[in-house]
Design an enzyme around this catalytic site. Structure first.
Site: not given
Ligand code: NAD
Length: 428
Positions: A107, A221-222, A219
């Site tokens: 990471k 996000g993605n 959340g």
């Molecule tokens: P992202 O940045 O696309 O989205 C994050 C979301 O969380 C956003 O909507 C943001 O507004 C919200 N958020 C942030 N702080 C918050 C809070 N305190 N309360 C409520 N919402 C909050 O991130 P992502 O890619 O969707 O990743 C989300 C999680 O999944 C992370 O823990 C990441 O490590 C994990 N993850 C992501 C992937 C991937 O492929 N994107 C893979 C494995 C794990």
């Protein structure tokens, strides 16, 4: 729900220690696996748009590469710490092992806030990160990917810098690249879809149907967006999502009891997954405090934002009807909350199994790059479904057979595989 005072690496080590005891691992194997094998910490000087030079702090942690090259994302975050990166690298080792792909765990991160950086400044950070690590990462040793607040564009800048330094093309150096530039179709959907493949299997094993069980998500996000889309397609409904509000520096939940309309909500969401509160009210959403997502009377709860959200305190707010907690985020649940979840008989789908769809598709991207032949999206998603489903079934079978909590069963499979690889190589 604060993450203040929380040390994710201590949590990752505590989870490991428990499994090491159950597997009766010898001292040297424990010592090797409870700490990263290599860590890099460095400075990245960047000339900012105003002409001043600002120095950013960068990290890369390689936890274990006994099963193959390290694999893991790079996060851009103002609160990034070496312990967060260590924890995430450790979880990557277990994640690759539990879905049985031939990769280890790594990471990376940079302490920075992309909200306040121009694209040119972000490009310089990406290139600087690669310049500091060019000899320590690569397609055969450590393969980065996007994570929180990094995108396909960031990956392409990093690839370009790596290839300029090494004077040849190495499309397998990094994953999450744009489609058409060595990226895989389906990568954007992979993590969120992967979580729902495991939710679908869990519901099936409980003889439940998505159409009878609503979902609430932390959340937007993605991960959350694609999970909600696929749950919709399976006939399920999501009634609440939460996100971070950059302007207020706080989080809010957005509820629609008859089900959110994902496409309408996406139109009022920024690229960081933040929803516009006023516009949401205009289209019929209740705007509630950030914690409200966990208090909903739904069948499925999905933390998909950040670590340390399901805690000894917040688990008390979880309603009696909740059947499944599917962890889209990394490290959302503390060991104290785990004990309550297990006691209450809620079915937990642990993070490193539930969200392994991203790294599985990244592995497919490496495979396609190596062949220089790219699959159709349907083929990628079918293969993803197969891999996620068989990993889920292996874990749930072990959990049933030995009456284990799902996280423990997943750990036993993952740690067992990595420990075996270390022994087979003669490291311990
Ligand atoms: P992202 O940045 O696309 O989205 C994050 C979301 O969380 C956003 O909507 C943001 O507004 C919200 N958020 C942030 N702080 C918050 C809070 N305190 N309360 C409520 N919402 C909050 O991130 P992502 O890619 O969707 O990743 C989300 C999680 O999944 C992370 O823990 C990441 O490590 C994990 N993850 C992501 C992937 C991937 O492929 N994107 C893979 C494995 C794990």
């Amino acid at each position: 729900m604060s993450t203040e005072g929380f040390n994710p690496f201590r949590m990752a080590q505590a989870q490991f220690d428990k499994i090491a005891d159950q597997l009766d691992l010898d001292e040297s194997t424990r010592e090797l696996l409870r700490n990263p094998m290599r860590e890099y910490q460095f400075s990245i000087p960047v000339r900012m748009d105003d002409g001043m030079v600002k120095v950013f702090r960068g990290f890369r942690v390689q936890h274990n590469d006994s099963r193959g090259p390290c694999k893991g994302g790079i996060r851009f975050h103002p609160q990034e710490t070496i312990d967060t990166v260590r924890a995430l690298a450790t979880w990557m080792t277990w994640k690759c092992a539990v879905v049985d792909i031939p990769l280890g765990g790594g990471k990376g991160g940079v302490i920075c806030d992309p909200h306040n950086l121009s694209m040119r400044e972000q490009e310089q950070i990406c290139r600087g990160w690669v310049r500091q690590l060019a000899k320590n990462v690569g397609p055969l040793s450590d393969v980065p990917a996007p994570d929180v607040m990094t995108s396909a564009q960031h990956m392409l800048w990093m690839l370009d810098e790596f290839e300029q330094i090494h004077g040849a093309k190495y499309p397998g150096f990094i994953t999450g690249k744009p489609v058409g530039m060595g990226g895989s179709l389906g990568r954007t959907e992979a993590t969120g879809y992967g979580v729902i493949f495991t939710v679908r299997e869990a519901l099936k094993q409980m003889n439940l149907k998505p159409e009878n069980h609503t979902m609430s998500v932390q959340g937007f996000g993605n991960v959350a967006q694609y999970a909600i889309k696929l749950y919709d397609q399976l006939g399920g409904k999501t009634i609440c999502v939460s996100c971070w509000d950059q302007n207020d520096s706080t989080s809010y939940s957005f509820k629609k009891a008859d089900g959110i309309d994902i496409d309408a909500l996406l139109k009022i969401t920024d690229r960081f997954g933040g929803i516009d509160k006023d516009k949401a009210r205009d289209i019929g959403y209740e705007v509630l405090p950030g914690d409200a997502w966990i208090e909903q009377d739904v069948g499925v709860l999905m933390p998909a934002a950040l670590e340390n959200q399901v805690t000894a305190e917040t688990i008390q707010k979880v309603q009696g009807g909740v059947k499944i907690i599917a962890e889209g985020a990394n490290g959302p649940t503390t060991p104290e909350a785990d004990a309550v979840i297990s006691e209450r008989g809620i079915f937990n789908i642990p993070d490193f199994l539930a969200n392994a769809g991203g790294v599985t598709c990244s592995y497919f991207e490496q495979v396609q790059c190596n062949m220089n032949y790219f699959w159709e999206k349907e083929e990628v998603l079918d293969r993803l479904d197969t891999k996620m489903t068989s990993a889920f079934i292996a874990v749930s079978d072990l959990a049933k057979k030995q009456n284990l909590y799902m996280r423990d069963a997943a750990y036993i499979i993952a740690v067992g595989r990595v420990a075996q690889a270390c022994r087979d190589r003669g490291w311990v």
